[in-house]
Design a protein around this motif. Structure first.
Motif, short mmCIF file in Angstrom:
data_model
loop_
_atom_site.label_atom_id
_atom_site.label_comp_id
_atom_site.label_asym_id
_atom_site.label_seq_id
_atom_site.Cartn_x
_atom_site.Cartn_y
_atom_site.Cartn_z
N ASP A 44 0.84 -1.19 0.00
CA ASP A 44 0.00 0.00 0.00
C ASP A 44 0.88 1.24 0.00
O ASP A 44 1.25 1.76 1.05
CB ASP A 44 -0.90 0.00 1.24
CG ASP A 44 -1.80 1.23 1.30
OD1 ASP A 44 -2.03 1.83 0.24
OD2 ASP A 44 -2.27 1.58 2.40
N LEU A 45 1.23 1.70 -1.19
CA LEU A 45 2.08 2.88 -1.32
C LEU A 45 1.45 3.86 -2.30
O LEU A 45 0.82 3.47 -3.28
CB LEU A 45 3.47 2.50 -1.85
CG LEU A 45 4.45 1.84 -0.88
CD1 LEU A 45 5.68 1.42 -1.64
CD2 LEU A 45 4.82 2.79 0.24
N SER A 46 1.63 5.15 -2.00
CA SER A 46 1.19 6.16 -2.94
C SER A 46 2.06 6.10 -4.19
O SER A 46 3.27 5.93 -4.09
CB SER A 46 1.30 7.55 -2.29
OG SER A 46 1.27 8.55 -3.28
N PRO A 47 1.46 6.25 -5.36
CA PRO A 47 2.28 6.25 -6.58
C PRO A 47 3.21 7.46 -6.66
O PRO A 47 4.12 7.50 -7.48
CB PRO A 47 1.24 6.28 -7.70
CG PRO A 47 0.03 6.87 -7.08
CD PRO A 47 0.03 6.39 -5.66
N ASP A 48 2.98 8.45 -5.79
CA ASP A 48 3.81 9.65 -5.81
C ASP A 48 5.03 9.55 -4.90
O ASP A 48 5.86 10.45 -4.88
CB ASP A 48 2.97 10.86 -5.37
CG ASP A 48 1.76 11.08 -6.26
OD1 ASP A 48 1.88 10.85 -7.47
OD2 ASP A 48 0.70 11.48 -5.73
N VAL A 49 5.14 8.48 -4.12
CA VAL A 49 6.24 8.35 -3.16
C VAL A 49 7.17 7.21 -3.58
O VAL A 49 6.73 6.11 -3.87
CB VAL A 49 5.72 8.10 -1.74
CG1 VAL A 49 6.88 7.94 -0.76
CG2 VAL A 49 4.81 9.25 -1.30
N VAL A 50 8.47 7.51 -3.60
CA VAL A 50 9.49 6.52 -3.91
C VAL A 50 10.28 6.26 -2.64
O VAL A 50 10.73 7.19 -1.96
CB VAL A 50 10.44 7.03 -5.02
CG1 VAL A 50 11.54 6.00 -5.29
CG2 VAL A 50 9.67 7.32 -6.29
N GLU A 289 2.87 6.77 9.36
CA GLU A 289 2.83 8.22 9.15
C GLU A 289 3.41 8.63 7.81
O GLU A 289 2.89 9.52 7.14
CB GLU A 289 3.59 8.94 10.27
CG GLU A 289 2.88 8.99 11.61
CD GLU A 289 3.65 9.81 12.63
OE1 GLU A 289 4.68 10.43 12.26
OE2 GLU A 289 3.23 9.82 13.81
N ALA A 290 4.49 7.97 7.42
CA ALA A 290 5.23 8.43 6.25
C ALA A 290 4.86 7.71 4.96
O ALA A 290 5.22 8.17 3.87
CB ALA A 290 6.73 8.27 6.49
N ARG A 291 4.14 6.61 5.07
CA ARG A 291 3.94 5.73 3.91
C ARG A 291 3.40 6.43 2.67
O ARG A 291 3.92 6.26 1.56
CB ARG A 291 3.01 4.58 4.30
CG ARG A 291 2.75 3.58 3.15
CD ARG A 291 1.89 2.42 3.59
NE ARG A 291 2.58 1.60 4.58
CZ ARG A 291 2.23 1.54 5.89
NH1 ARG A 291 1.21 2.25 6.32
NH2 ARG A 291 2.90 0.77 6.70
N LYS A 292 2.37 7.24 2.82
CA LYS A 292 1.68 7.77 1.65
C LYS A 292 2.15 9.15 1.21
O LYS A 292 1.93 9.54 0.06
CB LYS A 292 0.18 7.80 1.90
CG LYS A 292 -0.42 6.39 1.98
CD LYS A 292 -1.94 6.46 2.10
CE LYS A 292 -2.54 5.05 2.13
NZ LYS A 292 -4.02 5.08 2.23
N ASP A 293 2.79 9.92 2.11
CA ASP A 293 3.18 11.27 1.71
C ASP A 293 4.61 11.65 2.07
O ASP A 293 5.03 12.78 1.86
CB ASP A 293 2.21 12.31 2.31
CG ASP A 293 2.18 12.26 3.84
OD1 ASP A 293 2.97 11.48 4.43
OD2 ASP A 293 1.37 12.99 4.44
#
Length: 299
Positions: A44-50, A289-293
């Motif tokens: 479950d990761l945002s496509p905007d975060v590497v 906290e950091a996963r998506k943004d």
């Protein structure tokens, strides 16, 4: 806008040419390795975060740096839309369950199974599986710092080391030479909180590098020279296009939007060896906290 387009084309050209002309012996260099992580399950990761797991290998000359114990472990996330970045430091002596090998210090997973297993092990602790694992020898790390003319860091407390830095580092904002940056990242015995403070110092060095790169990115040839230099010493399974996209993500990070924390823990003894017993609940909270943004609210 036109200057930006020209710059993008220039870097793209460097990558394309380097992929064709860099000698095969250089491509197989063991100075630095960038590996794309294989995932068995969706994450479950945002496509905007590497997410990149940066690892300093303590391999000696002649040793395979991808199958020794890792020295520095920093899980770094970069948000390509907002310019935010988060670094989660993991003490190298953290006592964890390494898949297929039982409990051991977390840095031993690099020895047992290379970058893939190390990425999986750190991911299991924090709850974020990295997209890439970046492993480098400290000698190459020094070379990278040398190329950008050293870095500046804010040092919260004076410390030193009889072997690595006898004269020590003073408190305050200081300039680090390539060797100093390596020593600043590795010293722990003179630090009040040992491995935890060392991991925080590693994050200060990463911030210093990012700030220096960003400050010089507009200079003609700066980015192109850096890209070519890394490629000449890198072994990777990534395509030039993917490398370029990673470079873009790094360049977009804004210093004011960088947050960082270190996974804390207690001190224990396993078989006569001192280990860190990580606070798993805290590690997972940081991951959540950091996963998506790629932002951290608190440590």
């Amino acid at each position: 806008m036109r200057a930006r387009v020209v710059r993008v084309l220039a870097v793209g050209a460097v990558l394309a040419v380097a992929a064709l002309v860099v000698p095969d012996s250089a491509v197989k260099s063991t100075e630095v390795e960038l590996v794309k992580v294989d995932r068995a399950n969706a994450v479950d990761l945002s496509p905007d975060v590497v997410w990149i797991l940066a690892v300093g290998s303590d391999a000696r000359p002649g040793e395979d740096m991808t199958h020794t114990r890792g020295d520095a472990l920093q899980l770094v996330g970069m948000n390509t839309k907002t310019g935010a970045a988060a670094a989660i430091g993991v003490p190298r002596d953290s006592w964890v369950d390494i898949p297929g090998h039982g409990f051991d210090k977390i840095n031993a997973s690099l020895y047992y199974g290379g970058p893939q297993l190390l990425g999986r092990t750190v991911g299991n602790l924090v709850g974020i599986q990295p997209d890439y694992v970046f492993v480098s020898r400290f000698r190459f790390f020094e070379d990278m710092v040398r190329q950008i003319g050293g870095i500046e860091v804010n040092n919260p407390v004076a410390f030193g080391d009889d072997f690595l830095k006898p004269k020590g580092f003073p408190k305050g904002r200081i300039h680090l030479t390539p060797y100093d940056a390596m020593a600043f990242s590795r010293i722990r015995h003179d630090l009040i909180r040992g491995d935890f403070d060392r991991s925080a110092n590693q994050q200060r060095v990463l911030r210093g590098i990012q700030a220096k790169v960003r400050a010089n990115a507009a200079k003609p040839g700066f980015i192109e020279h850096g890209v070519l230099s890394v490629l000449q010493h890198m072994h990777t399974d990534l395509s030039p296009v993917e490398l370029y996209r990673l470079g873009q993500a790094m360049a977009q990070v804004q210093p004011g939007k960088i947050t960082n924390c270190v996974v804390q823990g207690g001190i224990g003894d396993k078989g006569g060896a001192s280990v860190v017993l990580p606070y798993v609940d805290q590690a997972r909270r940081l991951g959540d906290e950091a996963r998506k943004d790629a932002t951290l609210e608190r440590c």
